[in-house]
Design an enzyme around this catalytic site. Structure first.
Site, PDB file in Angstrom:
ATOM      1  N   GLY A   1       3.583   7.806   3.792  1.00 32.28           N
ATOM      2  CA  GLY A   1       3.607   7.302   5.158  1.00 32.28           C
ATOM      3  C   GLY A   1       3.597   5.777   5.188  1.00 32.28           C
ATOM      4  O   GLY A   1       2.757   5.144   4.547  1.00 32.28           O
TER       5      GLY A   1
ATOM      6  N   CYS B   1      -0.323  12.797  12.106  1.00 32.68           N
ATOM      7  CA  CYS B   1      -1.405  12.513  11.158  1.00 32.68           C
ATOM      8  C   CYS B   1      -2.751  12.688  11.854  1.00 32.68           C
ATOM      9  O   CYS B   1      -3.040  12.016  12.848  1.00 32.68           O
ATOM     10  CB  CYS B   1      -1.312  11.104  10.595  1.00 32.68           C
ATOM     11  SG  CYS B   1      -2.686  10.755   9.468  1.00 32.68           S
TER      12      CYS B   1
END
Lengths: 259, 302
Positions: free
Chosen positions: B46, B130
């Site tokens: 990420g 997330c």
């Protein structure tokens, strides 16, 4: 160093103590890869429903003549208990070598002290053996709760000078490693430490007070061991870094410990 | 040898196996174990506009058949990615995708715009799921309006294949999938981790530094499979399935449920060579069952 996934065969499983087991394993197919003292392996735990991840275990010794790698395992939970139940002849899967390792002496003039506590003595045996190959006699300072917790004494004595402390005074000097008279009487060019965190902090504090370079081996909880999951991070002067790839060995100057 | 090639909205994969973001580093960490070019695609960790230190240690707790994590998107930021990481991975002969996350729609847009400039990155996976960051992340992925607004904004700035990664921590994942489809997503990937908790009974405290974490691994596979099936029946865009896939058999189940491709995540931690084994295993399944192409089994289960 190239990392390998290997199916090893256990040649010997020795119960050293009710909480410690020594696993000796070989690769029947090929010579074991190069490994550095302080590096570790990720051992897969098979057939145990309560565990999921591999277990990071430091490399205790490498015997090139018998093509063996040794692991000293402390039984702390279900995973290590399952490993302790393995028997000679069993196959087990490892990824190795992982992590960076201790700094080897650059010359035979170096005087290196290897300090271990509990199962933290494991990587110091291989470190001592490699130092001997380089012509440097290691000095070991090993601490434990009691005499019966002092592991592999004979193997350490074969490599160099060995000093002990026990908390109950049943072997060596009574107290903690940092209280041993050796530290008052001698100075070293470097100190390498592996053991419980409070012990490592105490030794780091001593090393700093006498301006001796000091390396410590951390054992933060890991998932992958490969630098991918970012779970085992330690807060360092460079921010959060993976213990599995940037460590497990750190110079104490890199850490943010209050010492 | 069956035809393993798949096409995800203009993204050509040599096989349907991708790596899940945050479980395979930048690929380089695994090159001792696998030939990276044998993997259909690598979704790197990420990436956010600004560098992030992530959450404090401890970030991980082992569970039965899985693990919880609360890493919190630790990364060095998109500029570092472009200047230091991209040059090392751009010539790997497979698809390199970047997972993009952010705290605000503006962050997502700016980060995606930077990645848009990189010639050898054919797609991004927009992470609106997330569970381990306070601001942004999953907050955008749990309402249809929030998800649609981020995707619509990024769609303006990003001109290649836009995959949106969905959170399972919602009442109806199909509604979210439809919303991002309408907002311009080219594909959806699901599922991200399920919110969970671990408690140390001896110390009488929560184990993870922020109290909660995302559950991954085989424990979540049945949940993921159900959600992939539902979403694949709800949307017209391709679906990428993930969640606990640990074998070729698992992967085939996701393809049968309607996924056009799959991602392997936590299983990389147990076997760093699993990706290539799964690709080979899918081929063996297709040959054994007499299918010419992997496309022939996508969504064929009623």
């Amino acid at each position: 160093m190239k990392k390998h996934i290997l199916d090893l065969i256990l040649t010997r499983v020795a119960c050293l103590h009710e909480r410690y087991v020594l696993l000796q394993a070989t690769d029947p197919a090929a010579p074991l890869p190069e490994m550095m003292p302080g590096q570790f392996a990720q051992i897969r735990v098979d057939g145990n429903k309560d565990t999921f991840l591999r277990r990071p275990i430091s490399i205790h010794n490498v015997d090139r003549r018998s093509n063996e790698v040794w692991f000293l395992v402390q039984i702390v939970g279900e995973g290590t208990r399952a490993l302790s139940r393995l028997q000679a002849g069993d196959k087990f899967n490892v990824i190795l070598p992982l992590g960076n390792g201790f700094t080897l002496p650059a010359s035979s003039d170096e005087k290196v002290l290897l300090v271990g506590g509990g199962v933290g003595v494991a990587p110091l045996l291989y470190m001592g053996a490699r130092m001997r190959e380089l012509g440097v006699e290691p000095t070991f300072l090993l601490g434990a709760r009691s005499q019966s917790d002092l592991l592999q004494q004979k193997a350490f004595r074969a490599l160099g000078r060995v000093f002990f402390t026990t908390e109950d005074g049943t072997a060596g000097e009574r107290g903690f490693v940092t209280q041993h008279s050796l530290l008052q009487n001698e100075r070293f060019s470097r100190i390498c430490v592996c053991g419980p965190k409070p012990m490592m902090i105490a030794v780091a504090r001593y090393a700093k007070s006498v301006s001796t370079p000091c390396e410590v081996s951390l054992e933060n909880m890991m998932a992958c061991g490969l630098g991918a999951c970012l779970c085992c991070v330690e807060d360092t002067v460079e921010g959060n870094v993976c213990v599995c790839t940037e460590g497990p060995v750190f110079n104490i100057n890199q850490l943010k410990w209050q010492i | 040898m069956a035809d393993l090639r798949v096409d995800i909205a203009g993204l050509h994969l040599k096989n349907p196996v991708l790596t899940a973001s945050g479980t395979f580093g930048y690929g380089l960490e695994f090159q001792d174990f696998v030939n990276l070019e044998d993997i259909g695609g690598i979704i790197v960790k990420g990436t956010t506009l600004a560098p992030r230190q992530g959450n404090a240690y401890p970030r991980m707790a082992e569970t039965a058949s899985g693990m919880l994590n609360c890493v919190g998107l630790q990364n060095k930021g998109v500029d570092y990615f472009c200047s230091h990481i991209y040059p090392q991975i751009k010539d790997i002969q497979t698809n390199i995708l970047v997972n993009v996350s952010g705290n605000s729609p503006e962050d997502y847009v700016e980060c995606a715009a930077r990645i848009n400039e990189l010639e050898h990155i054919p797609a991004i996976e927009l992470n609106i799921s997330c569970p381990n960051v306070k601001h942004g992340g999953m907050a955008f992925g749990t309402t249809t309006q929030g998800a649609a607004s981020v995707v619509r904004a990024v769609r303006q700035a990003y001109h290649k294949t836009l995959i949106v990664k969905l959170s399972p921590n919602v009442t109806s994942i199909s509604d979210i999938a439809l919303a991002v489809q309408d907002a311009g997503a080219d594909a959806v990937s699901l599922i991200n981790t399920l919110m969970g908790m671990a408690i140390d009974a001896e110390k009488r405290r929560r184990i993870l530094s922020i109290g909660t974490g995302g559950l991954s691994g085989p424990a979540i596979k049945p949940v993921a499979l159900r959600m992939v099936y539902e979403v694949a029946h709800a949307v017209q865009i391709p679906v990428i399935g993930l969640g606990g896939i640990s074998s070729a058999k698992d992967a085939v189940e996701f393809l049968l449920a309607g996924a056009s491709a799959i991602e392997i995540g936590t299983a990389n931690f147990l076997d760093p060579a699993i990706t290539v084994k799964v690709a080979q295993g899918i081929n063996e399944y297709l040959d054994r069952c007499g299918f010419q192409s992997v496309k022939d089994i996508v969504g064929i289960v009623e």
